[in-house]
Design a protein around this motif. Sequence first.
Motif, PDB file in Angstrom:
ATOM      1  N   PRO A 176       0.613  -1.203  -0.344  1.00 43.23           N
ATOM      2  CA  PRO A 176      -0.250   0.094   0.180  1.00 43.23           C
ATOM      3  C   PRO A 176       0.809   1.495  -0.161  1.00 43.23           C
ATOM      4  CG  PRO A 176      -0.006  -0.415   2.136  1.00 43.23           C
ATOM      5  CD  PRO A 176       0.912  -1.730   1.652  1.00 43.23           C
ATOM      6  N   LYS A 177       0.461   2.531   0.343  1.00 44.47           N
ATOM      7  CA  LYS A 177       1.298   3.869   0.162  1.00 44.47           C
ATOM      8  C   LYS A 177       2.096   3.707   1.283  1.00 44.47           C
ATOM      9  CE  LYS A 177       0.518   6.181  -3.578  1.00 44.47           C
ATOM     10  NZ  LYS A 177       2.042   6.639  -4.242  1.00 44.47           N
ATOM     11  N   GLY A 178       1.185   3.056   2.759  1.00 43.12           N
ATOM     12  CA  GLY A 178       1.555   2.827   4.016  1.00 43.12           C
ATOM     13  C   GLY A 178       2.214   4.626   4.693  1.00 43.12           C
ATOM     14  N   LYS A 179       1.244   4.140   5.699  1.00 41.40           N
ATOM     15  CA  LYS A 179       1.413   5.212   7.358  1.00 41.40           C
ATOM     16  C   LYS A 179       2.803   6.445   6.469  1.00 41.40           C
ATOM     17  CE  LYS A 179      -1.068   2.896  10.450  1.00 41.40           C
ATOM     18  NZ  LYS A 179      -1.775   2.530  11.764  1.00 41.40           N
ATOM     19  N   PRO A 180       3.965   5.775   6.133  1.00 43.22           N
ATOM     20  CA  PRO A 180       4.392   6.443   6.385  1.00 43.22           C
ATOM     21  C   PRO A 180       4.415   8.197   5.733  1.00 43.22           C
ATOM     22  CG  PRO A 180       6.028   5.262   6.761  1.00 43.22           C
ATOM     23  CD  PRO A 180       4.322   4.622   6.254  1.00 43.22           C
ATOM     24  N   PHE A 181       3.674   7.666   4.251  1.00 47.33           N
ATOM     25  CA  PHE A 181       3.204   8.263   3.193  1.00 47.33           C
ATOM     26  C   PHE A 181       2.755   8.884   3.065  1.00 47.33           C
ATOM     27  CE2 PHE A 181       1.668   8.870  -1.056  1.00 47.33           C
ATOM     28  CZ  PHE A 181       2.811   9.137  -2.147  1.00 47.33           C
ATOM     29  N   ASN A 182       1.116   8.494   3.552  1.00 42.79           N
ATOM     30  CA  ASN A 182       0.283   8.995   4.287  1.00 42.79           C
ATOM     31  C   ASN A 182       0.703   9.726   5.395  1.00 42.79           C
ATOM     32  OD1 ASN A 182      -1.503   6.095   4.760  1.00 42.79           O
ATOM     33  ND2 ASN A 182      -1.238   6.991   2.586  1.00 42.79           N
ATOM     34  N   ALA A 183       2.166   9.956   5.994  1.00 41.38           N
ATOM     35  CA  ALA A 183       1.609  10.733   6.716  1.00 41.38           C
ATOM     36  C   ALA A 183       2.665  12.299   6.206  1.00 41.38           C
ATOM     37  CB  ALA A 183       3.016  10.519   7.554  1.00 41.38           C
ATOM     38  N   ILE A 184       3.918  11.830   4.876  1.00 36.74           N
ATOM     39  CA  ILE A 184       4.401  12.637   4.157  1.00 36.74           C
ATOM     40  C   ILE A 184       3.066  14.355   3.926  1.00 36.74           C
ATOM     41  CG2 ILE A 184       6.474  13.168   2.529  1.00 36.74           C
ATOM     42  CD1 ILE A 184       6.867  11.084   3.140  1.00 36.74           C
ATOM     43  N   LEU A 185       2.095  13.429   2.708  1.00 39.58           N
ATOM     44  CA  LEU A 185       1.682  14.363   2.037  1.00 39.58           C
ATOM     45  C   LEU A 185       0.069  14.252   2.788  1.00 39.58           C
ATOM     46  CD1 LEU A 185       2.170  12.292  -1.472  1.00 39.58           C
ATOM     47  CD2 LEU A 185       2.795  15.194  -0.457  1.00 39.58           C
ATOM     48  N   GLY A 186      -0.188  14.339   3.766  1.00 39.06           N
ATOM     49  CA  GLY A 186      -1.776  14.070   4.828  1.00 39.06           C
ATOM     50  C   GLY A 186      -1.878  15.719   5.027  1.00 39.06           C
ATOM     51  N   ASP A 187      -0.728  16.510   5.247  1.00 37.05           N
ATOM     52  CA  ASP A 187      -1.311  18.148   5.375  1.00 37.05           C
ATOM     53  C   ASP A 187      -1.985  18.998   4.071  1.00 37.05           C
ATOM     54  OD1 ASP A 187      -1.135  17.824   8.434  1.00 37.05           O
ATOM     55  OD2 ASP A 187       1.215  18.255   7.772  1.00 37.05           O
TER      56      ASP A 187
END
Length: 498
Positions: free
Chosen positions: A98-109
């Motif tokens: 998956p995209k994964g939580k680290p990637f989600n965090a990087i672009l989440g804002d």
Amino acid sequence: MHSTVCFCFFTFAIILALLSLSLYSLRSLQAPLCNCDVCASYLSSRWSSQFDNLCDWYTHLLQNSPTGTIHVHVLRNTITANPGNVEHILRARFDNYPKGKPFNAILGDLLGRGIFNADGESWLFQRKMARLELGSVSVRSYAFDIVRGEIETRLVPLLTSRMDCGAVDLQDVFRRFSFDSICKFSFGVDPGCLQLSLPISSFALAFDLASRLSAERAAHVSHVVWKAKRLLNVGSERRLRDAVKLVNALAEEVIRERRRLGSFATRNDLLSRFMGTVDDDVYLRDIVISFLLAGRDTVASALTGFFWLLSRNPEVERLIREESELVMDGSTGDVLASYEQMQRMHYLHAAVHESMRLFPPVQFDSKFASADDVLPDGTVVGGGTRVTYHPYAMGRMERIWGPDCLKFQPERWLQDGVFRPESLYKYPVFQAGPRACLGKEMAVVEMKSVALALVRRFDVRVVGTAQGARFSPGLTATMNGGLPVIVRERGASSRPPL
């Protein structure tokens, strides 16, 4: 009061000092623990003494790897240019990458819960909704009409006004063009960035800054760096927060106004169509901003690379013109091709694909392994590891494209004059598997429409083509310093340079 301020300042200074010390410790410890030349070169930026771009250094390493796969241990990143591995990641073991939580965090804002930052049920819901809407004939026709109108009423008049007036930054022009187009398509709003006065759009500036600063997060060896800065609201994270706040405010204003006006079913922009399904305005904002990011930056980047290559290969330009004149029956250069006419231009189609082979708009894409795995080339991947496939490097691999892989050669895509597509795992410019780009056809049609209109009307020559392309950090490939070009009316290229 004075003592309270001093205490707060002292506490802040201590936090920064501890942060700096932890970062120094992190950098100093990781390289010896890894003890490999790749990680040492990355941490010290030693690679930059030989290569203009990080992507070129990665390409060099991947070309010299027997498997087409490398490891950057300090980033916990496995990078591959092996088509078998790409298919494994994007299709065969899709659920494990998956995209994964680290990637989600990087672009989440910036992207929130939008489709390009989502996994699981949220991603699946948006995917189904997007497939339904983007597959609609009326929506595709609406998008094509927007592009034609932007070319006729703004792009061509702007370049005509800049003829023989010195260099113009074509990358900036394309970014303005694609921003106007995608805002109309996504929001039903015209920011007017491509008007003759080239106005400054606060929305576009905030969007650009937010995209760039979000991408820079991924370059840090440890997420501790940007997360600490975000917690303290300092430096780049403070600027990112301010930029996202402006993007949110403008998006929310458009959504509120559309809610007030109603009549969603009679409009073809994505926002109106999605409003019939989604009631959560924050979720709507996330979805539409994701499409805005994808539709603006990728098209502008792809067109920039196309004209950089075309300026170096005038024979390709000549063949595109000859094909268009044959298909359009000798129509004058200021007449735009119809959708049906472009479908018959196989050489143009090949040239657009070939340019993206060498200059993909998204140079690399990452997933995060959920569980331990072994890639087809034998590479062992630990759970939680970042796994990156690298389209930019793949386009430069002899083992994939042959000994002429560095040549801009549209003919490689043709068989008896007819376009012949390649495997998406060999050419993952639009991803592949379940996450394959749903907007691929519309993006390619937009590229071809712009390329053909300019090639038929103008002679566009890049200034300083002897230099290689240099890229700025970002979510998509952006040429550092822009793309300065001289624009002349066709047939006037024999005049002396300005």
